[in-house]
Design a protein around this motif. Structure first.
Motif, PDB file in Angstrom:
ATOM      1  N   ILE A 139       0.901  -1.341   0.176  1.00 40.31           N
ATOM      2  CA  ILE A 139      -0.119   0.011   0.021  1.00 40.31           C
ATOM      3  C   ILE A 139       0.777   1.288   0.037  1.00 40.31           C
ATOM      4  N   ARG A 140       1.874   1.391   0.837  1.00 46.58           N
ATOM      5  CA  ARG A 140       2.885   2.491   0.913  1.00 46.58           C
ATOM      6  C   ARG A 140       3.452   2.955  -0.407  1.00 46.58           C
ATOM      7  N   GLY A 141       4.007   1.591  -1.219  1.00 44.96           N
ATOM      8  CA  GLY A 141       4.755   1.721  -2.307  1.00 44.96           C
ATOM      9  C   GLY A 141       3.720   2.286  -3.457  1.00 44.96           C
ATOM     10  N   LEU A 142       2.523   2.001  -3.500  1.00 45.63           N
ATOM     11  CA  LEU A 142       1.503   2.254  -4.527  1.00 45.63           C
ATOM     12  C   LEU A 142       1.200   3.789  -4.362  1.00 45.63           C
ATOM     13  N   LEU A 143       1.252   4.055  -2.871  1.00 43.96           N
ATOM     14  CA  LEU A 143       0.471   5.445  -2.634  1.00 43.96           C
ATOM     15  C   LEU A 143       1.740   6.435  -2.869  1.00 43.96           C
ATOM     16  N   THR A 144       3.114   5.994  -2.837  1.00 45.24           N
ATOM     17  CA  THR A 144       3.961   6.807  -3.209  1.00 45.24           C
ATOM     18  C   THR A 144       4.092   7.154  -4.581  1.00 45.24           C
ATOM     19  N   GLU A 145       3.599   6.488  -5.561  1.00 47.36           N
ATOM     20  CA  GLU A 145       3.603   6.528  -6.848  1.00 47.36           C
ATOM     21  C   GLU A 145       2.870   7.916  -7.223  1.00 47.36           C
ATOM     22  N   TYR A 146       1.751   7.992  -6.242  1.00 47.21           N
ATOM     23  CA  TYR A 146       0.943   9.285  -6.458  1.00 47.21           C
ATOM     24  C   TYR A 146       1.091  10.222  -5.767  1.00 47.21           C
ATOM     25  N   GLY A 147       2.511  10.672  -4.988  1.00 42.09           N
ATOM     26  CA  GLY A 147       2.686  11.537  -4.273  1.00 42.09           C
ATOM     27  C   GLY A 147       2.115  11.738  -3.007  1.00 42.09           C
ATOM     28  N   MET A 148       1.819  10.375  -2.392  1.00 46.89           N
ATOM     29  CA  MET A 148       1.340  10.165  -1.132  1.00 46.89           C
ATOM     30  C   MET A 148       2.141   9.292  -0.084  1.00 46.89           C
ATOM     31  N   ALA A 171      -8.915  13.164  -8.167  1.00 45.56           N
ATOM     32  CA  ALA A 171      -7.602  13.386  -8.922  1.00 45.56           C
ATOM     33  C   ALA A 171      -7.309  12.070  -9.272  1.00 45.56           C
ATOM     34  N   LEU A 172      -7.753  10.813  -8.850  1.00 45.50           N
ATOM     35  CA  LEU A 172      -7.308   9.324  -9.167  1.00 45.50           C
ATOM     36  C   LEU A 172      -8.510   8.725  -9.969  1.00 45.50           C
ATOM     37  N   PRO A 173      -8.234   7.632 -10.770  1.00 46.11           N
ATOM     38  CA  PRO A 173      -9.396   7.124 -11.236  1.00 46.11           C
ATOM     39  C   PRO A 173     -10.235   6.445 -10.186  1.00 46.11           C
ATOM     40  N   GLY A 174     -11.247   5.961 -10.777  1.00 50.67           N
ATOM     41  CA  GLY A 174     -12.387   5.385  -9.703  1.00 50.67           C
ATOM     42  C   GLY A 174     -11.842   4.036  -9.298  1.00 50.67           C
ATOM     43  N   PHE A 175     -11.418   3.255 -10.529  1.00 51.69           N
ATOM     44  CA  PHE A 175     -10.794   1.647 -10.184  1.00 51.69           C
ATOM     45  C   PHE A 175      -9.587   1.711  -9.470  1.00 51.69           C
ATOM     46  N   LEU A 176      -8.737   2.895  -9.392  1.00 50.34           N
ATOM     47  CA  LEU A 176      -7.586   2.693  -8.423  1.00 50.34           C
ATOM     48  C   LEU A 176      -8.194   2.876  -6.920  1.00 50.34           C
ATOM     49  N   ILE A 177      -9.004   3.766  -6.764  1.00 47.97           N
ATOM     50  CA  ILE A 177      -9.606   4.301  -5.576  1.00 47.97           C
ATOM     51  C   ILE A 177     -10.309   2.653  -4.820  1.00 47.97           C
ATOM     52  N   GLN A 178     -10.927   2.086  -5.910  1.00 51.48           N
ATOM     53  CA  GLN A 178     -11.551   0.915  -5.364  1.00 51.48           C
ATOM     54  C   GLN A 178     -10.369  -0.284  -5.085  1.00 51.48           C
ATOM     55  N   LEU A 179      -9.334  -0.329  -5.801  1.00 50.11           N
ATOM     56  CA  LEU A 179      -8.254  -1.006  -5.643  1.00 50.11           C
ATOM     57  C   LEU A 179      -7.610  -0.837  -4.253  1.00 50.11           C
ATOM     58  N   PHE A 180      -7.521   0.397  -4.006  1.00 53.07           N
ATOM     59  CA  PHE A 180      -6.865   0.816  -2.701  1.00 53.07           C
ATOM     60  C   PHE A 180      -7.901   0.454  -1.467  1.00 53.07           C
ATOM     61  N   GLN A 181      -9.201   0.534  -1.700  1.00 46.94           N
ATOM     62  CA  GLN A 181     -10.042   0.067  -0.625  1.00 46.94           C
ATOM     63  C   GLN A 181     -10.087  -1.641  -0.413  1.00 46.94           C
TER      64      GLN A 181
END
Length: 343
Positions: A139-148, A171-181
């Protein structure tokens, strides 16, 4: 011709059996299926049976002992030198048969079902914790790719990730938000699983008198105490506390020759999990002593003044292992002041 000493090469389905009589002559060489093992050994006269301490060994040791046999388990590394020529199931069984009869061989105590059960809880918790850490890192690694970027500590994932996703919803695609959830839900599931298993371990700890006595040692909590009780079993299997510490890999390796003694770092042999728990407990005590120096004096304070904290943590783990052996082998209660302990 009766088999006086028997070696069994354990496996999933096919077991190789090698037996010799009192004079060391071959008396038995047979391959058995799993379904044939119990019936075969139930008919044999009582004998000395050796096996490597591997998967299923404790189960078969208890089962064969119930038939009247004397069963001994050995570390595989101590059996390997007795293997002659090329490796095969027959050679392995022959080596086990020869090794079990050696007077200087070191054996592994057979664990009861309850001991294996509590250690299964420890293994399951360890697996859940590793999986939780891996999920948190992903989760940390994926968030870092988007500046978080999240602060260190898994507690921040549960606290900050939902609000961060809400802020970045547009700011992010809906499917990416769903993935993080989905990843967050999996993280929560693993965290809950680890907590439930730990609660089960704590309940067993509260019900076990030996485990509660070990908890009184500074640096030994419920997890370490239960792991010690379940792993050691009968503490008198070890002759003294140093032998137990050596079994855990907490004593120096030795490389001496020609009358010149040379001691190296700790050997790191034995149970890796139990050694890790003891060293982590030692680190916790060292950290507390560093923050509250007025509450610690004597051995620990002197060691901290002249050695690195990591060295002190390992030394304290060694000391705690010896104390734990003494409490279990002699049935004593921990007392910080040795003068107050009855001789």
């Amino acid at each position: 011709m009766e088999a006086h000493t028997i070696g069994i090469d354990l496996a999933k389905n096919l077991f190789q059996v090698h037996g010799v009589d009192r004079h060391g002559q071959l008396a038995l060489c047979k391959k058995l299926r799993r379904s044939e093992m119990a019936a075969f050994f139930a008919k044999l006269p009582p004998a000395l049976i050796g096996m490597e301490a591997c998967g299923g060994a404790h189960h078969w040791a208890r089962k064969l002992a119930a038939f009247g046999h004397q069963v001994r388990l050995m570390p595989a590394e101590f059996v390997k030198p007795y293997v002659k020529s090329n490796k095969s199931d027959m050679r392995d069984a022959e080596a086990i048969c020869e090794a079990v009869a050696r007077p200087t061989m070191r054996f592994v105590a057979v664990k009861s079902i309850e001991q294996q059960a509590i250690l299964s809880l420890h293994r399951a918790r360890e697996g859940a914790v590793k999986a939780r850490t891996a999920q948190a890192n992903q989760i940390r690694g994926l968030l870092t790719e988007y500046g978080m970027v999240l602060p260190q500590g898994i507690v921040h994932i549960e606290k900050m990730l939902p609000s961060m996703l809400a802020d970045m919803h547009n700011a992010l695609p809906g499917f990416l938000i769903q993935l993080f959830q989905i990843l967050l839900d999996n993280f929560r599931h693993l965290d809950q699983l680890a907590q439930e298993i730990e609660n089960a371990i704590r309940r067993w700890h509260l019900a076990n008198e030996e485990s509660r006595r070990l908890e009184q040692i500074p640096g030994v909590g419920p997890l370490t105490a239960t792991a010690l009780v379940a792993t050691i079993g009968e503490a008198k299997t070890f002759h003294n506390g140093r032998q137990f510490a050596a079994w855990l890999g907490l004593v120096p390796r030795q490389h001496s020759s020609g009358g010149r003694e040379r001691l190296l770092g700790i050997s790191k042999r034995g149970d890796t999990y139990l050694r890790k728990l003891l060293i982590h407990g030692g680190r916790a005590v060292v950290r507390y002593a560093d923050r509250h120096p007025s509450q610690y004096n004597g051995w620990l304070a002197n060691l901290l003044a002249r050695r690195h904290k990591n060295v002190v943590a390992v030394a304290l783990a060694n000391k705690n292992a010896r104390i734990a052996w003494a409490l279990l082998a002699k049935g004593r209660v921990f007392c910080p002041d040795p003068v107050l302990v009855e001789a």
